[in-house]
Design an enzyme around this catalytic site. Structure first.
Site, PDB file in Angstrom:
ATOM      1  N   LYS A  14      72.656  81.376  63.979  1.00 32.42           N
ATOM      2  CA  LYS A  14      73.874  80.532  63.507  1.00 32.42           C
ATOM      3  C   LYS A  14      74.734  81.200  62.617  1.00 32.42           C
ATOM      4  O   LYS A  14      75.919  81.085  62.822  1.00 32.42           O
ATOM      5  CB  LYS A  14      73.085  79.302  62.792  1.00 32.42           C
ATOM      6  N   ARG A  89      69.799  69.169  58.446  1.00 31.19           N
ATOM      7  CA  ARG A  89      68.310  69.587  58.605  1.00 31.19           C
ATOM      8  C   ARG A  89      67.350  68.619  58.809  1.00 31.19           C
ATOM      9  O   ARG A  89      66.286  68.784  58.820  1.00 31.19           O
ATOM     10  CB  ARG A  89      67.858  70.623  57.624  1.00 31.19           C
ATOM     11  N   ARG A 128      66.272  91.371  59.624  1.00 32.60           N
ATOM     12  CA  ARG A 128      67.193  90.968  58.864  1.00 32.60           C
ATOM     13  C   ARG A 128      66.474  91.055  57.411  1.00 32.60           C
ATOM     14  O   ARG A 128      67.239  91.328  56.603  1.00 32.60           O
ATOM     15  CB  ARG A 128      67.359  89.373  59.009  1.00 32.60           C
ATOM     16  N   ARG A 134      67.077  88.687  51.432  1.00 30.57           N
ATOM     17  CA  ARG A 134      66.744  87.355  50.908  1.00 30.57           C
ATOM     18  C   ARG A 134      65.026  87.344  50.840  1.00 30.57           C
ATOM     19  O   ARG A 134      64.498  87.664  51.956  1.00 30.57           O
ATOM     20  CB  ARG A 134      67.046  86.549  52.226  1.00 30.57           C
ATOM     21  N   ARG A 146      58.815  78.301  57.432  1.00 29.86           N
ATOM     22  CA  ARG A 146      60.411  77.855  57.544  1.00 29.86           C
ATOM     23  C   ARG A 146      60.397  77.344  59.175  1.00 29.86           C
ATOM     24  O   ARG A 146      60.839  76.509  59.488  1.00 29.86           O
ATOM     25  CB  ARG A 146      61.260  78.981  57.213  1.00 29.86           C
TER      26      ARG A 146
HETATM   27  P1  AMP Z   1      69.506  79.232  55.549  1.00 26.43           P
HETATM   28  O1  AMP Z   1      70.145  79.972  55.043  1.00 26.43           O
HETATM   29  O2  AMP Z   1      70.326  77.863  56.634  1.00 26.43           O
HETATM   30  O3  AMP Z   1      68.409  79.683  56.487  1.00 26.43           O
HETATM   31  O4  AMP Z   1      68.928  78.321  54.322  1.00 26.43           O
HETATM   32  C1  AMP Z   1      68.058  78.868  53.450  1.00 26.43           C
HETATM   33  C2  AMP Z   1      67.235  77.947  52.588  1.00 26.43           C
HETATM   34  O5  AMP Z   1      68.115  77.077  52.041  1.00 26.43           O
HETATM   35  C3  AMP Z   1      66.264  76.895  53.537  1.00 26.43           C
HETATM   36  O6  AMP Z   1      64.977  77.743  53.998  1.00 26.43           O
HETATM   37  C4  AMP Z   1      66.284  75.616  52.728  1.00 26.43           C
HETATM   38  O7  AMP Z   1      65.221  75.895  51.748  1.00 26.43           O
HETATM   39  C5  AMP Z   1      67.401  75.580  51.928  1.00 26.43           C
HETATM   40  N1  AMP Z   1      68.344  74.999  52.636  1.00 26.43           N
HETATM   41  C6  AMP Z   1      69.545  75.297  53.439  1.00 26.43           C
HETATM   42  N2  AMP Z   1      70.142  74.326  54.248  1.00 26.43           N
HETATM   43  C7  AMP Z   1      69.604  73.050  53.883  1.00 26.43           C
HETATM   44  C8  AMP Z   1      69.507  71.604  54.088  1.00 26.43           C
HETATM   45  N3  AMP Z   1      70.564  71.372  54.979  1.00 26.43           N
HETATM   46  N4  AMP Z   1      68.647  71.039  53.793  1.00 26.43           N
HETATM   47  C9  AMP Z   1      67.783  71.404  52.912  1.00 26.43           C
HETATM   48  N5  AMP Z   1      67.331  72.584  52.472  1.00 26.43           N
HETATM   49  C10 AMP Z   1      68.420  73.423  52.998  1.00 26.43           C
END
Ligand code: AMP
Length: 191
Positions: A14, A89, A128, A134, A146
């Protein structure tokens, strides 16, 4: 406005694809993960609360991310459109997003869901993790969690957009360029 939800499990591509598409279509990239990581980097109170949740691979509360999107929409009131990446999400977030956009006389143009096999996701995330720094990419158990959280809480968001006839599924396997071309073909149909 062109408002796209770029959807898919962790590791679906994404973020990578959003970077290409914002240039092509002059859109604002709206990644709740990036926004949360910048709160952590800036050591804000919100960042400190979110960090332990993110490190476990769980979801931060809906109202936190919805509030961040609300201010992002305000900050870019004159944008040509947005790509929402990693948001919504949960179904509650999808409903809140519809309301935030409706109050601005806008709506989601479509959700594009990247389809990627589970084994490929795990490999991509581990790769990654070697460079992203991260914590949630570095540990296979957190990656599994996740993906589990995605299947339990996030995958149902697809049905939300399917009911509105706004769901477009795109093959997310192959080279970055091949996937971008498929996404662009889908987006051309929405413009
Ligand atoms: P991402 O970078 O999108 O993979 O997000 C990393 C982490 O941020 C996720 O595993 C969640 O802990 C948190 N996170 C990101 N976006 C959301 C969302 N829309 N709702 C809840 N938690 C989020």
């Amino acid at each position: 406005m062109l408002n796209l939800v770029l959807f898919g499990p962790p590791g679906a591509g994404k973020g990578t694809q959003s970077k290409q598409l914002i240039d092509t279509y002059q859109l604002i990239h709206c990644s709740t993960g990036d926004l949360l990581r910048s709160e952590i980097a800036n050591e804000t109170e919100l960042g400190q609360r979110a960090k332990s949740i993110m490190d476990r691979g769980e979801l931060v509360p809906d109202e936190v991310v919805v509030g961040m999107i609300d201010s992002m929409l305000d900050r870019h009131a004159d944008a040509r459109g947005f790509i929402f990446d990693g948001f919504p999400r949960t179904t509650a977030q999808a409903e809140a997003l519809d309301q935030l956009l409706a109050s601005r006389n806008e709506s989601i143009s479509g959700m594009i869901a990247l389809e990627v096999a589970d084994d490929e996701l795990k490999n991509r995330l581990l790769e990654r993790g070697k460079i992203s720094g991260r914590p949630d990419d570095a540990n296979p158990e957190i990656i599994e969690n996740r993906i589990r959280v995605y299947n339990d809480q996030t995958a149902p968001v697809k049905s939300y957009y399917a009911q509105q006839q706004k769901l477009f599924e795109v093959d997310g396997m192959g080279t970055i360029a091949a996937i971008t071309a498929r996404l662009e073909q889908t987006i051309e149909g929405l413009i």
